[in-house]
Design an enzyme around this catalytic site. Sequence first.
Site, PDB file in Angstrom:
ATOM      1  NE  ARG A  78       0.145   1.458   3.351  1.00 24.25           N
ATOM      2  CZ  ARG A  78       1.081   2.350   3.581  1.00 24.25           C
ATOM      3  NH1 ARG A  78       2.353   1.964   3.705  1.00 24.25           N
ATOM      4  NH2 ARG A  78       0.807   3.628   3.705  1.00 24.25           N
ATOM      5  NE  ARG A  88      -6.242   0.794  -1.614  1.00 25.23           N
ATOM      6  CZ  ARG A  88      -5.625   1.329  -0.558  1.00 25.23           C
ATOM      7  NH1 ARG A  88      -4.319   1.172  -0.395  1.00 25.23           N
ATOM      8  NH2 ARG A  88      -6.303   2.034   0.332  1.00 25.23           N
ATOM      9  CG  ASP A 147      -3.281   7.984  -1.410  1.00 27.88           C
ATOM     10  OD1 ASP A 147      -3.177   8.458  -0.261  1.00 27.88           O
ATOM     11  OD2 ASP A 147      -2.891   6.845  -1.729  1.00 27.88           O
ATOM     12  CE  LYS A 163      -5.169   5.587   4.449  1.00 25.04           C
ATOM     13  NZ  LYS A 163      -6.214   4.762   3.791  1.00 25.04           N
TER      14      LYS A 163
HETATM   15  O1  MRU Z   1      -4.531   3.195   2.221  1.00 17.10           O
HETATM   16  P1  MRU Z   1      -3.056   3.424   2.102  1.00 17.10           P
HETATM   17  O2  MRU Z   1      -2.279   2.919   3.258  1.00 17.10           O
HETATM   18  O3  MRU Z   1      -2.512   2.941   0.779  1.00 17.10           O
HETATM   19  O4  MRU Z   1      -2.926   5.009   2.104  1.00 17.10           O
HETATM   20  C1  MRU Z   1      -1.659   5.572   1.992  1.00 17.10           C
HETATM   21  C2  MRU Z   1      -1.670   7.047   2.107  1.00 17.10           C
HETATM   22  O5  MRU Z   1      -2.683   7.682   2.235  1.00 17.10           O
HETATM   23  C3  MRU Z   1      -0.345   7.717   1.958  1.00 17.10           C
HETATM   24  O6  MRU Z   1      -0.315   8.909   2.697  1.00 17.10           O
HETATM   25  C4  MRU Z   1      -0.100   8.056   0.479  1.00 17.10           C
HETATM   26  O7  MRU Z   1      -0.286   6.922  -0.323  1.00 17.10           O
HETATM   27  C5  MRU Z   1       1.247   8.589   0.249  1.00 17.10           C
HETATM   28  S1  MRU Z   1       2.461   7.370   0.614  1.00 17.10           S
HETATM   29  C6  MRU Z   1       3.962   7.865   0.115  1.00 17.10           C
END
Ligand code: MRU
Length: 352
Positions: A45, A88, A236, A247
Amino acid sequence: MRTVEWTDQNRVRMVDQRRIPWTLAHVEYDDYRDVALAISDMVVRGAPAIGVSAAFGMALAGIQCTALDVGSLLEYLEVAAVILKKARPTAVNLAWAVDHMMDVARDERLDRAGDVREALLAEAERMADADVAINKQMAAYGAALIHDGDTILHHCNTGMLATVDYGTALGVIRMAHEQGKKIHVLLDETRPRLQGSRLSAWECEQLGIPYDIIPDTAAGYYMRRGEVTRVLFGADRVAANGDVVNKIGSYQIAVLAKENQIPCYSVFPTSTVDLAIPTGDKIPIEERDPAEVRAPYGCAIVPDHYHARNPAFDVTPHVYFSGLVTEVGVLPPPFADSLAAAVRHAQPPVEA
Ligand code: MRU
């Protein structure tokens, strides 16, 4: 350590992030459909890590397909691309990486199926190496924003585990620590998947970075007491106007940071920017299984039939950021202009 890599046996090897901090275990896949499942199940992830995993997934699909001609191989790859992109929906790095791999496969100069397979693997390897180099570049720019004595509030996990290596926001913190700055990190635990307490704390332990895990609900308490001097998180997907989707819980800490006059930065590579999306509210937000809220990691908090909702990301409007940290530099507002220029600079159009 690389979170995701290619093996000599033509497999994709990943750290199984569901088992950290208790066990550092790896899983290997020889089917791109399993790579897609690993992305949806969050074996891997973090936006950059799932982008590179999907690129390796495309290379795997190329090898799985036994077609002798380029046309049939491309048809197979198109199916793989759809399956990987669906894994995703929010992190644009995933779609970006898969589309980029399809462009590589469609290069008209590649007239034999074997050449396409080789080009796909070489490109996935290049993307993995580039991710590490980009993270270090971002970290160097971002570390200049961190001062001796800072206490940084960090959300989710944005470190080596969320990327191929080094990290984005946690990479900035790591570089500031490696530069000898005396810093302390408050790690939001990041419910319900607990990326902050499980993964970011594990990374801080490995790197010797001083930290405390805090309940997500304690962020405002520490800010108001004057115990937080910087807020950092990843992204993201970033819309053309600088709104950041990250997140779930990022929005509330950005609002609290502004209320308490604390500078707040999002740190991300330009591959996370989606200039085709004008504002954050147009970005699709993944809704995950409510079972993750009722019973995180199988630990039942309430009975299975209790109602719950589980949005995985939220939108932080651009007005809450003091700057956006990328591999091109720390972008100032107005972000619509600085983001467009950064993307042009980092990803010049491919010549025909
Ligand atoms: O659901 P996740 O754990 O994949 O979410 C990750 C995040 O929100 C991170 O902050 C984002 O991907 C940046 S990671 C370098």
